[in-house]
Design an enzyme around this catalytic site. Structure first.
Site, PDB file in Angstrom:
ATOM      1  N   HIS A 157     -16.045 -31.433  -4.801  1.00  0.00           N
ATOM      2  CA  HIS A 157     -14.293 -31.708  -5.493  1.00  0.00           C
ATOM      3  C   HIS A 157     -13.671 -32.036  -4.456  1.00  0.00           C
ATOM      4  CE1 HIS A 157     -17.048 -30.349  -9.187  1.00  0.00           C
ATOM      5  NE2 HIS A 157     -16.889 -29.326  -8.640  1.00  0.00           N
ATOM      6  N   SER A 278      -0.091 -50.365  14.052  1.00  0.00           N
ATOM      7  CA  SER A 278       0.756 -50.675  12.792  1.00  0.00           C
ATOM      8  C   SER A 278       1.773 -51.552  13.053  1.00  0.00           C
ATOM      9  CB  SER A 278       1.099 -49.395  11.930  1.00  0.00           C
ATOM     10  OG  SER A 278       2.928 -50.521  11.138  1.00  0.00           O
ATOM     11  N   LYS A 284       0.897 -45.142  14.587  1.00  0.00           N
ATOM     12  CA  LYS A 284       0.114 -45.580  13.602  1.00  0.00           C
ATOM     13  C   LYS A 284      -1.047 -45.585  14.403  1.00  0.00           C
ATOM     14  CE  LYS A 284      -0.179 -44.599   9.864  1.00  0.00           C
ATOM     15  NZ  LYS A 284       0.221 -46.255   8.756  1.00  0.00           N
ATOM     16  N   GLU A 291     -12.020 -48.738   6.519  1.00  0.00           N
ATOM     17  CA  GLU A 291     -11.251 -49.499   4.818  1.00  0.00           C
ATOM     18  C   GLU A 291     -12.198 -50.900   4.840  1.00  0.00           C
ATOM     19  OE1 GLU A 291      -7.139 -48.395   5.489  1.00  0.00           O
ATOM     20  OE2 GLU A 291      -7.407 -47.770   7.289  1.00  0.00           O
TER      21      GLU A 291
END
Lengths: 482, 482, 482, 482
Positions: A157, A278, A284, A291
């Site tokens: 969880h 970025s 970044k 992803e």
């Protein structure tokens, strides 16, 4: 220029130009050119063996096919003028060698021919993907061995649950991918049959030598029923299902790593060469690759949906809906192999941060299960032990302290069973090593499981080698039969 | 009344009533009550073997579990007061036998327990569905044997293609369902491992006797990695994939029959007891069952998408998303088994209309391929033969006649190779029996394939029997260990 | 050669070559080059209006962008050296005009820029598809008008139900596609907002003139929340849903026509120029186009699954999973537009066979509902009338006769209410024209509905024209602002 | 006992018991009993208005229907003996009032009747779900107002990007759900037409007063084409698509919160009454509800796939596949409404942890974009500024320091443009408030957007009220017409 077709005669008109563009599959099925050439070579040998072609005609054809392959690979064939890869080969052959080319379709239909091409493709595709997964599994074992005793909080969880070894975590994925391997071997077997001889749908009126063809094309079995052969695409959907499962596993691995890579977790360092920046935020360091893999897992799942929705409720036998199968197959295969390949490289270039992980084990009462087990070993029933430790957690949270900060007196207020050995018992390393089942995270258990994994991978590799031997090679066929 | 929970202690408040309703899974997972009881019985035996339970406590527990089963089956348990089937069993047991009940969760988590219940369910489910497909295959062979020489036009693109034997058509589905059987056997094997010992996610701190548990629960293997065990639902998605394939095949069979049942085709007569009427159109005799099966194939496909979309990108290890898996699994299993069952009955009650099918072979130049083959056998290259026969078809359509109506002179205008034996060659029966490949529709080939199918089904049945022996029985476990 | 990137600085290493290949999207997003150029041109105008660019810099940039467009269209740009279309434009611009190019990304991120490109694409895509559906609807009305009184059996459950006008049948599809049109207009509206100003996710630190940008880019509204803007792909999934619905309708139309085109039905003749032959069966005339459309409907459905599975459970705001959206969008759009285009051509070239359809109305007791209605009008309750006519059908089937063959005496045995006017009442034309509701197939009703359809299509066309005016044009922007 | 059917007559045999069980839909469609009763009441009024029923018969029927409703609600009807809800009502009515019941099906078919029931269901369902989303949006605005200035790091790629207001974050979801609302209103409109008068598929032979029926049943439009009406399920798939979008948004919200709820983030505190514990790990506080919602989003997506795969390639008009639509519709609707309801409660009981969020803004160079913007404002081109700040980030990481720790001299080494006002500029609050676009996170912009949201919700509520007035009520119909 007028496009050539192999089915004039009955149709009285030139196909409408738009219709032609819509119908033709050459842009997609050109990817099958090797398979189609292999199939043609073998079939020609077969036709010669039953007297449809003379020995000389066979030679001409084999040489012709070889030239077509060369021309294609040298970009000298104008694909766009043909309807599909079968027409291309037949007409190019005719251009090269004349009349004998027009005999090569004897006793064969595009309906069984395309199944042949697809089965050859799938067998190669499976071999390729098996190899990639073996590489990934080798890496998992290597990483697990190297990081054997590194400790990570395990999550349920998304909440810290219990401490676990990084090696154990990595072996969890070894298990997942091993299931995919077994499924791939099973898929290979299901795809390992000769479709030729099925004709358009009822079989062939020629004494096609199927045993000979199967042996040249390295198929283990002969397809049994012509109507089934031309109407089914089970091999494709089976393979796509396995691709989807592989991508599922990768998507979960990627998700773990995306979380581990957040500044809040910081469990892993992905090498800069596998991250991106970025265009606007200079600080970044984004895990794009992970992803993208997660995104592609959705794409491959959609491809599975495509092939299955396509087949639903289709009457026997062949319908042109099936022509759409190739785009789906190639896309899913390519996304999957690309994703495994890059994930391997990324994993190689990722390190676990021992200190961050250990530090993070410290909050969150990750030893609570072991505390309860302690009480059970001292004589309490588990349900009571569980409840007592729950109350201790509450008590500590309110006080802003931890189990370590409690003294024996306080502990005794929760249960008489507590004693001084409690603190030793709940050390993180002891939480790990007190696990006793052979599927657990104890160092001993993981060490054993690494050995088992090594044995398993050996047997997978043996099976892989036997696959490789079941994939026909164009040059070899030509050489043998010329 | 306050609902009971097995995880109080840490959580300081009563769960919100709406939240409780939302979270609880008992309405769904009560379907697993036998599996949960079996798991508890075996686990209690295991706990006794390592000294956590005394022999007397074990006896109490086994008797208690037996009573719970009886109470459930007599509708005497109020399911609704529990969160899930595991809580139900633990609390009902406590009501019956008191304290020993609270020891039964020692070294176990609901995370491995639910996997156990699901694997037991899947193994039973697979056995059940294998049996149904065997029944269907028996019927296919019987129907094929009985209708061995009946002739039907085979279709490609919904256009009459070539004549085929009904028996050959039926055997095409035999092949399709045999693939499903092999997949089911493979699924069974993948589901045949003991999950207990995994605990919540890192393994158990008790020396759980896994070999003993596996032997009581009839599992062949032991799950190897605790994190993998509690995070995976591969067995469910594998099984759902196979269900989807079964439904795909049924949907295609149904589609064929819906078309065959139209007045325009009239190839089959479905017994009135398997048709329905219309509430408004008195003349209708609708093939509802077939349409429903086709519809349900979409439903099962959607269930496959549900489980796979659910798992996509889920981090390790257990997340409550997984709780949604059971509804999906049960629905897909039930739709699939119901569909096979009813299809078997419908097929039993369906007759092929010999005359209608034969009559329908007559239009449509279904012998054209054989006409071309005739010319090839006389010496033409196939591509020329194909083109000549195409022109003949055109000629006949314009004249409104058929090949039979042409005289030899006219034939000769199309090709010098035509001779009087042409007419014999294109008789429908000869079109069938001139097919020479062993996957073809010739009577001889089909006869052989029926024999092969009979052998194959024998070996399937053997494999089925070995499955049956791998499914544990509650009463037997109780009897052995009490 | 080293690939250029716009985010170096923070990242210390050259990206790994494999990683670079995996990450880059230029092969896909180059399809957005016009949109990206339009966006850049407008943005540059905006930057000048707030003083970030001088008037001269703006001019340089606009001319530079124009040159890039030209270079791309003349195939002079090497796409492959760039990561994505945004980088391409920025670096090509820098090559052309130097420093001012490096100001063009001020206050903007690729996260809002890609949304801009996609919205511009979708707006164009919708306009294109609306036009196609309008063409299809025009054709449906034309065909309905021309075939106003042609009669076809309507089917339920693939069983002949009641006679219907071909025109009524065609208008059913008019209704279906009108719903798609309304959905497309709705989609357009949802996609009609300016995303610029959102930056990477929290808005821009520059006083971006959003009203000006919206007016240049012809957006009606301004996106309201930066985090929503960069994280959402609702416009894409909305549009894909509508594409799926369009393909659904086409797939059903195709299915009808595939059936109608079978020799058993023979209701339609598709012109030879829209059919294909078989490579082996010389007599075949296959409706490939229709089957391909049916197949592609499954493909587009799978694309919808892809985008939705991709978005499921994605945390805010931008994640690279979203990069996969473009391939899905472009594929779905292309399959859908190609399918409509070709279907229009096919429909133009398809004729209904009046005689075959009428003849086929004769079997199957298609007048049974009217027979029951007859009895109701004479005074019976419907349920009794229905039952009586059901028995008559049974009686006739057994005798091998039809309602027409019954004499009044026999009829009276079924019901006293029968009289001589019965036979007039059940004539096919009367069955059609006795329908009284304004949604029915009576000639009068259909004639009215054709008129209504014409009015509706007029208003659709008006709405289409207003869409067209909301799509910005590159050349126009350049001309206005240079 | 023999089950009753309304279509005997033509079918010569009792339906096979298994077949009957398979075919009947009563277990599912009993959920439509109110809708079916409303439809029957209105239809009876309509029949009376055209003289098919006398005034007395109408009265009997209306009273009879009222009694059936009462009996059903008092659990006094044995559902299981009927095939479907339509048969149930007709036969129960016959039991109660005799003969007049058998007139109620005059001029109507189950094919249009079921569409009526479904449209009535969907209109109610939409109203219900609109209400829930309005509640959620009210709560979002309330939470945003209350937490207006709380600061949270915004994420892209799960990497800290830039600071953002919690209120801005919440309004992002306001936007997402507003789109769903607009889609729901659009769906309602598409579902707002009278299907009665379509009959089985070609219209009705009775002068059904459609305007009257539409007015009693509160439909805005009349369905235009009988074949379209009985063959379409667009309203269902449209509604399911919107449900899927709602669940998508909820799944993303849930994902955010699951992450925020991890100990590593600790941005939110969910009240204990909305969390669960673990059966084995005493310390756990699990966000089950959020995970279940995320899981259910996959389930609803699968339901969308079910309805769409079901409709693909279905020929006109009605086919029994459509019978499967109801299970899909009810499931998707229930999962969606339950998920929104519980999410609202959870959100009410969740607090943001101001300190944790602010503290977490401190690592990660979240001010880097603002640092670059600073340089641009001082005169640098953005691309250079971006690169300089990237290098500064690298420098700081190596030194283990932060921007704040740099002195002006060091800063000057990176760029001459740096000055003392830099440190003020990169304060978190200033990063927020320096944003200038009206979609940005600046306090002023968010304050404005809260006001706009309030206005928008007012207009949504108005639209909701007008929906409510378009939903017919059984009692009202009875009262008016008795």
């Amino acid at each position: 220029m007028e496009k050539k077709k192999i089915w004039t005669g009955r149709i009285n008109k030139q196909t409408n130009a738009l219709a032609e563009e819509f119908i033709k599959s050459i842009k997609i099925d050109k990817e099958l050119y090797v398979q189609d050439l292999i199939g043609n070579a073998a079939y020609a040998v077969g036709l010669e063996s039953i007297g449809i072609l003379s020995r000389d005609e066979l030679k001409l054809i084999l040489i012709g096919l070889k030239e077509i392959k060369k021309a294609i690979e040298e970009n000298k064939v104008d694909f766009n003028q043909y309807e599909d890869i079968h027409s291309l080969v037949e007409f190019e052959l005719e251009k090269n060698i004349g009349t004998p080319a027009s005999k090569i379709h004897t006793g064969r239909s595009r309906n069984d021919q395309i199944v042949l091409d697809e089965l050859l493709y799938i067998k190669s595709a499976i071999a390729k993907i098996v190899k990639l997964i073996l590489d990934l599994e080798d890496l998992l074992i290597e990483k697990a061995s190297k990081n054997l005793t590194l400790i990570l909080p395990a999550y349920t969880h998304m909440q810290k649950a219990q401490p676990v070894l990084v090696s154990h975590y990595l072996l969890a994925y070894f298990e997942k991918f091993s299931r995919c391997l077994r499924m791939l071997f099973f898929n290979f077997q299901s795809s390992d049959f000769l479709p030729l001889g099925a004709g358009a749908c009822v079989g062939s009126g020629y004494p096609i030598n199927r045993q000979l063809l199967a042996s040249i094309l390295k198929f283990e079995k002969l397809g049994s029923n012509s109507m089934d052969i031309v109407s089914s695409r089970d091999c494709i959907s089976d393979y796509l299902y396995t691709c989807t499962m592989i991508m599922q596993n990768l998507s979960r691995f990627a998700e773990d790593f995306i979380i581990f890579n957040s500044q809040e977790f910081s469990y892993i360092n992905i090498d800069d060469s596998f991250c991106t920046g970025s265009s606007i935020m200079p600080q970044k360091k984004n895990p794009d690759i992970l992803e993208l893999i997660r995104g592609k897992s959705a794409a491959v799942l959609g491809h599975l949906m495509q092939i299955m929705a396509l087949l639903k409720g289709l009457p026997l036998t062949y319908n042109s809906d099936l022509q759409e199968d190739k785009k789906i197959l190639f896309n899913a295969h390519n996304e999957t192999t690309n994703s495994i390949s890059i994930f391997i490289e990324l994993l190689k270039n990722t390190e676990f941060d021992k200190n961050k992980m250990l530090e993070n084990c410290k909050g969150g009462f990750i030893e609570a299960t072991d505390a309860a087990d302690y009480l059970v070993k001292k004589g309490l029933a588990f349900r009571q032990a569980h409840s007592i430790v729950g109350s201790m957690v509450n008590y500590c949270i309110k006080k802003g302290i931890h189990f370590y900060d409690l003294d024996l007196n306080t502990l005794k207020k929760f249960s008489e069973f507590f004693d001084n050995d409690f603190f030793e018992n709940i050390k993180i390393e002891n939480c790990i090593n007190s696990k006793l089942t052979d599927c657990s995270t104890s160092t001993q258990s993981v060490r054993n499981n690494i050995e088992k994994a090594k044995e398993e991978i050996l047997s997978f590799k043996k099976e892989y080698n036997s696959l490789i031997n079941k994939i026909p090679d164009f040059d070899e066929i030509i050489k043998t039969h010329l």
